[in-house]
Design a protein around this motif. Structure first.
Motif, PDB file in Angstrom:
ATOM      1  N   THR A   1       0.849  -1.185   0.000  1.00  7.16           N
ATOM      2  CA  THR A   1       0.000   0.000   0.000  1.00  7.16           C
ATOM      3  C   THR A   1       0.891   1.243   0.000  1.00  7.16           C
ATOM      4  OG1 THR A   1      -1.808  -1.097   1.163  1.00  7.16           O
ATOM      5  CG2 THR A   1      -1.735   1.301   1.289  1.00  7.16           C
ATOM      6  N   GLU A   2       0.539   2.201  -0.845  1.00 11.14           N
ATOM      7  CA  GLU A   2       1.282   3.460  -0.875  1.00 11.14           C
ATOM      8  C   GLU A   2       0.754   4.382   0.224  1.00 11.14           C
ATOM      9  OE1 GLU A   2       2.647   4.514  -5.291  1.00 11.14           O
ATOM     10  OE2 GLU A   2       0.463   4.333  -5.089  1.00 11.14           O
ATOM     11  N   LEU A   3       1.641   4.768   1.103  1.00 12.90           N
ATOM     12  CA  LEU A   3       1.305   5.702   2.179  1.00 12.90           C
ATOM     13  C   LEU A   3       2.089   6.989   1.931  1.00 12.90           C
ATOM     14  CD1 LEU A   3      -0.031   6.324   4.919  1.00 12.90           C
ATOM     15  CD2 LEU A   3       1.978   5.310   6.014  1.00 12.90           C
TER      16      LEU A   3
ATOM     17  N   ILE B   1       5.625   6.003   0.702  1.00 14.11           N
ATOM     18  CA  ILE B   1       6.192   4.825   1.358  1.00 14.11           C
ATOM     19  C   ILE B   1       5.404   3.591   0.960  1.00 14.11           C
ATOM     20  CG2 ILE B   1       6.909   3.879   3.584  1.00 14.11           C
ATOM     21  CD1 ILE B   1       6.336   6.785   4.705  1.00 14.11           C
ATOM     22  N   LEU B   2       6.111   2.511   0.649  1.00 12.87           N
ATOM     23  CA  LEU B   2       5.474   1.233   0.334  1.00 12.87           C
ATOM     24  C   LEU B   2       5.370   0.409   1.610  1.00 12.87           C
ATOM     25  CD1 LEU B   2       7.292   0.319  -3.013  1.00 12.87           C
ATOM     26  CD2 LEU B   2       5.061   1.413  -2.719  1.00 12.87           C
TER      27      LEU B   2
ATOM     28  N   ASN C   1      -1.301  -4.660   6.034  1.00 14.32           N
ATOM     29  CA  ASN C   1      -1.710  -4.800   7.432  1.00 14.32           C
ATOM     30  C   ASN C   1      -0.940  -3.891   8.385  1.00 14.32           C
ATOM     31  OD1 ASN C   1      -3.594  -6.732   6.762  1.00 14.32           O
ATOM     32  ND2 ASN C   1      -2.271  -8.469   7.237  1.00 14.32           N
ATOM     33  N   ASP C   2       0.148  -3.275   7.888  1.00 12.51           N
ATOM     34  CA  ASP C   2       0.978  -2.425   8.748  1.00 12.51           C
ATOM     35  C   ASP C   2       0.682  -0.937   8.584  1.00 12.51           C
ATOM     36  OD1 ASP C   2       2.226  -4.682   9.674  1.00 12.51           O
ATOM     37  OD2 ASP C   2       4.019  -4.460   8.430  1.00 12.51           O
ATOM     38  N   VAL C   3      -0.266  -0.584   7.727  1.00  7.13           N
ATOM     39  CA  VAL C   3      -0.496   0.831   7.401  1.00  7.13           C
ATOM     40  C   VAL C   3      -0.842   1.645   8.643  1.00  7.13           C
ATOM     41  CG1 VAL C   3      -2.016   2.442   6.198  1.00  7.13           C
ATOM     42  CG2 VAL C   3      -1.116   0.438   5.004  1.00  7.13           C
TER      43      VAL C   3
ATOM     44  N   ASN D   1      -1.725  10.242   4.003  1.00  3.60           N
ATOM     45  CA  ASN D   1      -2.806   9.837   3.111  1.00  3.60           C
ATOM     46  C   ASN D   1      -2.539   8.429   2.608  1.00  3.60           C
ATOM     47  OD1 ASN D   1      -4.346  12.358   2.993  1.00  3.60           O
ATOM     48  ND2 ASN D   1      -2.533  13.179   1.960  1.00  3.60           N
ATOM     49  N   VAL D   2      -3.529   7.567   2.705  1.00  2.00           N
ATOM     50  CA  VAL D   2      -3.415   6.206   2.202  1.00  2.00           C
ATOM     51  C   VAL D   2      -3.839   6.195   0.742  1.00  2.00           C
ATOM     52  CG1 VAL D   2      -4.134   3.812   2.460  1.00  2.00           C
ATOM     53  CG2 VAL D   2      -3.859   5.266   4.489  1.00  2.00           C
TER      54      VAL D   2
END
Length: 216
Positions: free
Chosen positions: A142-144, A179-180, A184-186, A204-205
């Protein structure tokens, strides 16, 4: 939060074509591994190696394709049955590395190795080549995206590096980091960034995407 693409299975492959040579009892075992995703690509690679080493006594092969190694095939190429291709394939199955084709080229050194010796030589050749070859992880991240002040950049960068997270930085009036993150860790990473910045960092997610990451 954006949904994770599905169904995608995480798997490890090799990053590029790689070659390693092993010598036992004067016989040369030259192992070439190649990343591929279809049987056509695997067969084209095998054909290319056969042409390169046209004068070798044997060019034994194995390949495993698909996230769970759904496609598997091997060939002894004239070696005694079960002494080359199958042991090579067993190494692939044991490591779990997939989307890969392997050719072990053997130049006979004049000393017979026997069935057991051949099995050990072909297995060792593939295992050692895979150990040395550059590998990569195919997975979902997931891009954060977070925006921070310059004063925080050093501490945040060290934190991301210690956590072995891949990221890109864009520099303007503030610093924007993409950030990649393991899906589950977002929430945990968001909280850590908020704590480090005393609530000043904006997070922002974005999308969950398929990525290829280098492995040490």
């Amino acid at each position: 939060m954006p949904e994770t693409p599905s169904p995608t299975v995480e798997f490890i492959s090799i990053a590029n074509e790689f070659r390693h040579e092993y010598v036992v009892e004067k016989s040369r075992f030259i192992t070439t591994v190649y990343p591929c995703s279809t049987e056509e690509e695997a067969q084209a690679f095998i054909g290319r190696i056969n042409k390169e080493f046209w004068d070798a006594r044997h060019n034994c092969t194995a390949f495993a394709l698909g996230p769970k190694q759904e496609q598997q095939r091997s060939s002894d190429n004239g070696e005694p049955s079960g002494t080359a291709g199958k042991p090579m394939l067993e190494v692939l199955k044991k490591t779990g590395i997939t989307n890969i084709a392997v050719v072990v080229t053997r130049y006979f050194g004049g000393i017979k190795l026997g069935a057991g010796g051949l099995i050990r030589a072909y297995s060792h050749s593939v295992a050692e080549t895979l150990r040395l070859a550059p590998k990569e992880l195919h997975t979902i991240r997931t891009e954060l995206q977070t925006t921070i002040d310059y004063a925080l950049y050093g501490a945040v960068e060290r934190h991301l590096q210690d956590a072995q997270l891949h990221y890109e930085a864009s520099f303007g009036e503030q610093i924007t980091l993409t950030i990649l993150v393991v899906p589950n860790d977002v929430e945990r990473i968001q909280k850590e960034l908020q704590d480090m910045s005393h609530g000043a960092a904006t997070c922002n997610v974005l999308d969950a995407i398929e990525v290829v990451l280098p492995l040490d």
